[in-house]
Design an enzyme around this catalytic site. Structure first.
Site, PDB file in Angstrom:
ATOM      1  N   ASP A   1      45.671  16.111   6.864  1.00 35.89           N
ATOM      2  CA  ASP A   1      45.347  17.534   6.838  1.00 35.89           C
ATOM      3  C   ASP A   1      43.924  17.656   6.300  1.00 35.89           C
ATOM      4  OD1 ASP A   1      45.042  20.210   6.552  1.00 35.89           O
ATOM      5  OD2 ASP A   1      46.836  20.542   5.337  1.00 35.89           O
TER       6      ASP A   1
ATOM      7  N   TYR B   1      48.515  21.125  -0.349  1.00 41.36           N
ATOM      8  CA  TYR B   1      48.818  22.410   0.284  1.00 41.36           C
ATOM      9  C   TYR B   1      48.534  22.291   1.768  1.00 41.36           C
ATOM     10  CZ  TYR B   1      48.604  27.407   1.423  1.00 41.36           C
ATOM     11  OH  TYR B   1      48.808  28.653   1.979  1.00 41.36           O
TER      12      TYR B   1
ATOM     13  N   LYS C   1      39.082  26.100   8.425  1.00 41.45           N
ATOM     14  CA  LYS C   1      37.952  26.494   7.566  1.00 41.45           C
ATOM     15  C   LYS C   1      36.577  26.335   8.256  1.00 41.45           C
ATOM     16  CE  LYS C   1      40.686  26.686   3.477  1.00 41.45           C
ATOM     17  NZ  LYS C   1      41.879  25.895   3.228  1.00 41.45           N
TER      18      LYS C   1
HETATM   19  C1  LIG Z   1      43.401  26.216   3.534  1.00 36.83           C
HETATM   20  C2  LIG Z   1      44.284  25.087   3.880  1.00 36.83           C
HETATM   21  C3  LIG Z   1      45.341  25.216   4.780  1.00 36.83           C
HETATM   22  C4  LIG Z   1      45.750  26.545   5.338  1.00 36.83           C
HETATM   23  O1  LIG Z   1      44.766  27.123   6.126  1.00 36.83           O
HETATM   24  P1  LIG Z   1      44.832  28.727   6.372  1.00 36.83           P
HETATM   25  O2  LIG Z   1      43.698  28.950   7.328  1.00 36.83           O
HETATM   26  O3  LIG Z   1      44.631  29.352   5.046  1.00 36.83           O
HETATM   27  O4  LIG Z   1      46.145  29.025   6.966  1.00 36.83           O
HETATM   28  C5  LIG Z   1      46.039  24.091   5.146  1.00 36.83           C
HETATM   29  N1  LIG Z   1      45.733  22.885   4.648  1.00 36.83           N
HETATM   30  C6  LIG Z   1      44.728  22.713   3.759  1.00 36.83           C
HETATM   31  C7  LIG Z   1      44.419  21.349   3.258  1.00 36.83           C
HETATM   32  C8  LIG Z   1      43.988  23.811   3.336  1.00 36.83           C
HETATM   33  O5  LIG Z   1      43.028  23.632   2.434  1.00 36.83           O
END
Ligand SMILES: *Cc1c(COP(=O)(O)O)cnc(C)c1O
Length: 428
Positions: free
Chosen positions: A239, A144, A267
């Site tokens: 990511d 994701y 995060k």
């Molecule tokens: C949470 C997450 C996102 C998206 O971040 P948001 O602050 O919710 O837009 C993107 N990549 C990874 C791996 C994530 O866990």
């Protein structure tokens, strides 16, 4: 457990907010339940609007490494707010934040702050396309990367590389520009790279995936990925919105010793305020406006409140923090595994540091999205609800990870394990 106030609040929310929530997973749909409305957090304890108290094993999906209301963080943001919450102009805090990120993540020479993980990944792929002058993005099923159009795609059935939108509103043309390979399967990558020779701008991956439950990359898989990217002039984007500052000070790239060209962060970097960042090699980052031709901007990007929150957390990271997280998390894992064995539950735990998932599965391990899809989600739903009844708040989906904070102490670990005993005894 009384839920009256939460139920009432959700009924009201549905009148004014689309679906009653501001992010879908919060609806508890995946666990056939009604969302809990929270009003207070302190350390690892959550209080809901019915005065129920829970041990928090979600930590707001990762950001709260030190639990709720960390003292340094509260002091930083209250002090900061007194001098204004935003200028839309540079502040020294942004310099401090950038230096700190670069110190912790050596693959980053230059960085840009944004307001969410979604913005970070969207901007990173735009930059990759601008830098390489190529169009296609390769990602992995089950990873994701936020809700940008380019990431809301799925593999078309059987037809390798021909991808379909995963959400209405994403155009077929956008979906066509994102390829989906299988996680931990290097030949699926090789096939696509061969087929779309010289057209792929970037490969983006969660090196430690948390969004299909916790699934680690195999070391050789990541190393081979790096090599394929080098040989084909494809940028490698890690990511690390979830894994960054969570699995280790320097994220997954520190653990694996594999260096990406670009990294996306989020995060933890905001300590619970809305923040994201992306950064990487100088020659790539220099393509960004105002010095280069790739545009990206943000009215509130790098705003002082968010920077002070994030800095107060990043400044506290040291080896002791990570060894404490490791000890707490491994104690939780071992405790639950004993119960799994005792009741012969068809379940396994996968863990990296303070991220872990209990998968209800017959498989010995979960390597990719296909494996994850075979899990018994109705058992997870039962498990989640019994745990909640017994005072433990878990992620409301089988396909998410638990996030352990340093606020969880020995007596909390015992409570978590005890609740597991009650839950797993009932689940056959
Ligand atoms: C949470 C997450 C996102 C998206 O971040 P948001 O602050 O919710 O837009 C993107 N990549 C990874 C791996 C994530 O866990």
């Amino acid at each position: 457990m009384i839920k009256n106030n939460s139920i009432k609040a959700f009924e009201e929310a549905k009148k004014f907010i689309a679906g009653g929530v501001n992010s879908p997973v919060r609806s508890f749909k995946q666990v056939n339940s009604n969302p809990i409305f929270f009003k207070k957090g302190k350390g690892c304890y959550l209080t809901d609007v019915d005065e129920n108290i829970y041990i928090d094993c979600v930590s707001s999906w990762g950001p709260l490494l030190f639990g709720h209301c960390d003292e340094n963080l509260i002091k930083s943001i209250t002090d900061c707010a007194k001098n204004s919450t935003t200028f839309g102009a540079p502040t020294i805090l942004e310099n401090q934040m950038a230096k700190k990120i670069i110190e912790l993540v050596p693959s980053i020479d230059l960085v840009r702050m944004v307001n969410s993980g979604t913005e970070a990944t969207m901007s990173a792929i735009r930059l990759a396309r601008g830098y390489t002058n190529k169009n296609l993005i390769l990602k992995f099923s089950g990873n994701y990367h936020g809700h940008g159009d380019s990431f809301l795609t799925k593999s078309g059935s059987g037809l390798m590389g021909l991808n379909l939108p995963n959400s209405l509103g994403v155009t077929k043309n956008t979906a066509k520009e994102t390829l989906n390979a299988e996680f931990n399967n290097i030949s699926s990558v090789k096939d696509l790279v061969k087929k779309y020779n010289n057209k792929i701008a970037a490969v983006i991956i969660e090196p430690i995936a948390g969004n299909m439950g916790l699934v680690k990359s195999k070391i050789n898989f990541l190393k081979n990925l790096r090599q394929i990217c080098d040989e084909n002039e494809i940028l490698l984007i890690f990511d690390e919105v979830m894994s960054g500052f969570r699995v280790a000070k320097g994220g997954a790239q520190e653990i694996y010793g594999v260096t990406p060209d670009l990294t996306t962060l989020g995060k933890i970097i905001g300590g619970g305020l809305p923040v994201g960042a992306y950064g990487g090699k100088r020659k790539i980052m220099e393509k960004l406006a105002p010095n280069g031709p790739v545009y990206q901007a943000g009215t509130l990007s790098g705003n002082p409140l968010a920077m002070s929150a994030g800095l107060s957390i990043l400044n506290k990271l040291n080896d002791n923090v990570f060894s404490q997280l490791e000890e707490t998390s491994s104690n939780i894992q071992e405790g639950i595994e004993k119960i799994i064995k005792k009741y012969k539950t068809k379940a396994i735990i996968q863990r990296q540091g303070s991220m872990m998932t209990l998968f209800f599965t017959n498989l010995k391990n979960i390597r990719n999205y296909k494996d994850a899809q075979k899990c018994n989600i109705s058992n997870y739903s039962k498990y989640f609800n019994i745990m909640l009844e017994n005072g433990v708040y878990l992620p409301p989906s089988q396909f998410e990870a638990m996030f352990i904070s340093t606020a969880i102490k020995d007596n909390d670990i015992n409570k978590i394990i005890h609740a597991n005993e009650i839950a797993l005894k009932k689940i056959k």
